[in-house]
Write an enzyme that holds these catalytic residues in place. Sequence first.
Site, PDB file in Angstrom:
ATOM      1  N   GLY A 140      71.885  16.625  43.421  1.00 57.59           N
ATOM      2  CA  GLY A 140      72.476  17.970  42.649  1.00 57.59           C
ATOM      3  C   GLY A 140      73.565  18.823  43.348  1.00 57.59           C
ATOM      4  N   GLU A 141      73.671  19.269  44.430  1.00 59.11           N
ATOM      5  CA  GLU A 141      74.516  19.474  45.890  1.00 59.11           C
ATOM      6  C   GLU A 141      75.063  18.883  46.725  1.00 59.11           C
ATOM      7  OE1 GLU A 141      71.356  23.346  46.040  1.00 59.11           O
ATOM      8  OE2 GLU A 141      71.023  20.871  45.018  1.00 59.11           O
ATOM      9  N   ALA A 151      64.064  15.740  42.013  1.00 63.15           N
ATOM     10  CA  ALA A 151      64.098  13.934  41.123  1.00 63.15           C
ATOM     11  C   ALA A 151      62.893  13.595  42.914  1.00 63.15           C
ATOM     12  CB  ALA A 151      64.895  13.430  41.678  1.00 63.15           C
ATOM     13  N   LYS A 200      66.497  10.671  47.636  1.00 62.28           N
ATOM     14  CA  LYS A 200      67.220  12.235  47.958  1.00 62.28           C
ATOM     15  C   LYS A 200      68.179  12.723  46.870  1.00 62.28           C
ATOM     16  CE  LYS A 200      68.439   9.679  52.888  1.00 62.28           C
ATOM     17  NZ  LYS A 200      69.162   9.844  53.748  1.00 62.28           N
ATOM     18  N   ARG A 212      67.186   6.188  47.075  1.00 54.95           N
ATOM     19  CA  ARG A 212      66.999   5.514  46.076  1.00 54.95           C
ATOM     20  C   ARG A 212      67.781   5.794  45.097  1.00 54.95           C
ATOM     21  NH1 ARG A 212      60.900   3.072  43.640  1.00 54.95           N
ATOM     22  NH2 ARG A 212      61.874   1.680  42.369  1.00 54.95           N
TER      23      ARG A 212
END
Length: 744
Positions: free
Chosen positions: A712-713, A514, A709, A636
Amino acid sequence: MNVISTQIGQPVPRIDGVAKVTGQAKYAAEPHPPGMLYGVIVNSPIARGRIDTIHDAAARDVAGVVDIMTHLNRPHTALFEKAYVDGLGVPGAPYRPLHDGTIHFNGQPVAVVFAETFEAAREAAMLVRVDYERWPHNADFDVALHQKYMPSRTRSNYVPPKPRGNAAEAYALSAVRVEGRYHLAPEHHNPMEMHATTVIMEDDGTFTVWDKTQGPQAVQAYLASALSLSKDQVRVRNPYVGGAFGSGLRALHNVFLATLGAKMLRRPVRVTLTRPQMFTHVFRPEAVMDIALGACRDGTLQSMIVEGVTDTSRFEHNMENIVIWGLINYRCPNAMADYRIAPRDTYTSSDMRAPGAATGVNLLEMAIDEMAYACGMDPLAFRLHNYSDIDAMHDMPLTSKALREAMVQGAQHFGWHDRTMAPGSMRDGRERIGWGMATGIWDAMFSPTSARARLGRDGRLHIATAASDIGTGTYTILAQTAAEAFGMPLDRIDIELGDSTLPECPTEGGSWTAASAGAAVWLACDSLRARLFTALAGSANAPPWVKQGDMTLSGGALHGVNGNDADCLSLTDALSLLGLDGLEAEEAAKPGLRGKISQMRKARFTHSAVFCEVRVDHDLGTIRVTRLVNAVAAGRIMNPKTAASQIRGAMVMATGMALHEESLMDERVGRFMNHNFAEYHIPAHADIPDMDVLFMDEHDDEVSPLGVKGVGEIGMCGTAAAIANAIFHATGQRHRNLPIMPGA
C-alpha cells in the site's frame, strides 16, 4: 488432509467492486435512522486565544434547529479528564473537543448546531457569532524551525538512529561532496469520502456508531474511554471506506462530537466534515532535511549526514521516521542522522501514506542523484555500486532484499540503457526529455491479528475479522486466502469486515493488513478443516473412505484420494451427516515463520526501483510525466491486479507530491488558504501516463507466515524523487523543493 486450490496469486477482480459501483456499498454518512439530527460544526477563525462570548440567539431561531452544543452546555465525559485512550495518538496533551473556551488552532470546533435538516443546521451555523480574546501565535514554519526540539517522549515507532564511524570527519576528507537543504511542502489527505459519523444511542445506553475510520476497534476504545463505557456498550462499524491514506488512523473530532450530541439529545445524530474542515485536521507535516554526502572519486560513499525537521502542533509531539532510510539502504562506513520537530499553532500534523518514508526517502534520493552526477556516474550504476545487502544502519541481516533485481529488471523494462548522461541531451522538438530513477524502501510489518472461519449448513464459508478495507482490496485477498486454505470456490465465500464486534484486528495502516489478516484467515481455515476432518473421522455415519485416511478438499467438497468419483461428500452433506448447523474456528496469527520468530534478529522491508520519463517544454517550462515504471520487491503477491492498483494509486499521489500538491499557509491567521479542490491541485487524468508495475519473484518465509509484504505504501517511496531527478536530466536545473512548479 490436502488442499487443492490456486487462488492466491491470481488477478481476481475486486469482489466488492459491483457493490461499490452500483451504490449498494454504504458509507459512514449514509445510514438514516428515524429521527436523525444533522450536526454542523462551527469553527474558530483564530489560531490562538480564548472564547469570550458565544452569540447563538439568531441561530436558535432558525426553523428546525433543536440545540447548539458548546463547551458551556455539553455533557461531562471522561474525555475531559487527564487520561483517556486515543488509538494511534501521539505523545503530548491530545486536543479535547469542546473541553473549554481555550483556542489552540484555527478551525477548532467551538460549537455544533443540531437540526432536523442539514440545510437548517448549516444556515444556523453561519449565524453563530463568537467574540474572542486573541493571543499571539505562530504558524510560520521558518519561524518554528528556530524552536525545534526533541521531545522527552517520542512515538513508539521512532528510535533515534545510532551513528556509525565519524561522519563529520569523513565528510571533510571526502574527495566529492554534496550538501544542501531539501524541502517538502505540507500535503493534505483528500480521500473521496469525507470524514463522517452517524450515531444511534439505544434505550439501554449503548451506542451504534458508523464512522469513516481505518480501525473500528480503535474508535471503539476511544469512545468507550471518553464516555466511561465498556467496549460492549459501543459498536463501531465501517464496512466500506472511501479512501483514507492515514487520515482515519486516529479518531477525529467528528466521531466524538456526534456521539456526544447523541448522548445529549437522545436522538440519532450525523456529523460530516466539509472539505475545507478536513484541511484543518489531516495533513502530512512540512519538512526540511539538511543532507551532506561525501564520496570517493570512484563513487564509493564515505559519509552520510542527515538532519531533519518536521512540524507539529504546540500541544502534541508528532514524529515520523524521516532520517533513517538512506542509512539503512546504502553501504557507507560513516553515517549519522538527527531529527527534531518544530511547533506551530496549528492542529497536529498526521500520518499520510508511507509516513516518514514518503518524505525521507524522496528527499534523500534526490540528494543521491546529485551525488551520482557529482561523481560522474550513471544514477543507476551509482546505486548499484553502493548497494547494501544488510540493514546498514543497524548492521542487521534482512529477511529478504530483491532491490538489486528490481533495479536491473526495472531498468531493462524502461530501456535505461538508451539514456544519455548529459542533462538536456535528449530532445524531441521543443521538448526536453529527462529520464530519472530512484529507489524506495518501506517497512514490511506484521501485527497480531485474529480471524474466524465458519462453515454454514448452506455450504458457504463465512470469514470474519475486524479489519478495514480502505480501498486496498482487503475483501478480495482475504477471500482468495480462504479459498486456497479451505479448497472453496470464491463465489461461496462471504467476507465480513469493518465491525468492532468481530475478531480483533489492528487498525489498517502501515501496509500490514494483507500479511496479518491474511495469515489469521489462513490459520482459521486450516483449523476449521482439521475440526471438520476430525469430526467426520469420528462419526459412525461417515462413509468408509472418509475413515480410511487422507482426502482432498476442493471445489467445496471432500474427495477420496483414490480418485473414485463416488468417493465425494459435499460440505452441506458433511454437516448434515454430523448433525450440525455449522462449524467454526477462530485463530490468531503472529509474525514469523508459522508464527515463530527467527532466533536471529532480522530487519524486514519492502523495496522498489522507480524509473520516470518527463518532457519539459523549452519555452513554457511546463512538465509532463510521460512514463513511469515501478519494479517492486514485496514478497509473495496475493493478487497482482489489486497489488498493482495499489502501486499505481501511490504513484499518482507521488506525482502530486512532485508536481502539484502544496498546502499554503496564511501565517497571519494560521489557516491553510487553498482548502478546496479548486486551489489545492491533485493530479487529473491528463497528468498521469500509463504506469507499468513489475513484481519481483521474492521468496520470504520469515517476514510473515504467508511470505507477504504489504504494497500500500511502497509506491510513494522514491516516485517523487524519480520525477525530480528526471526533471534535472531534462533541464540541468536541480530542484531541492517539492513540489516543483514551472518557472521555479
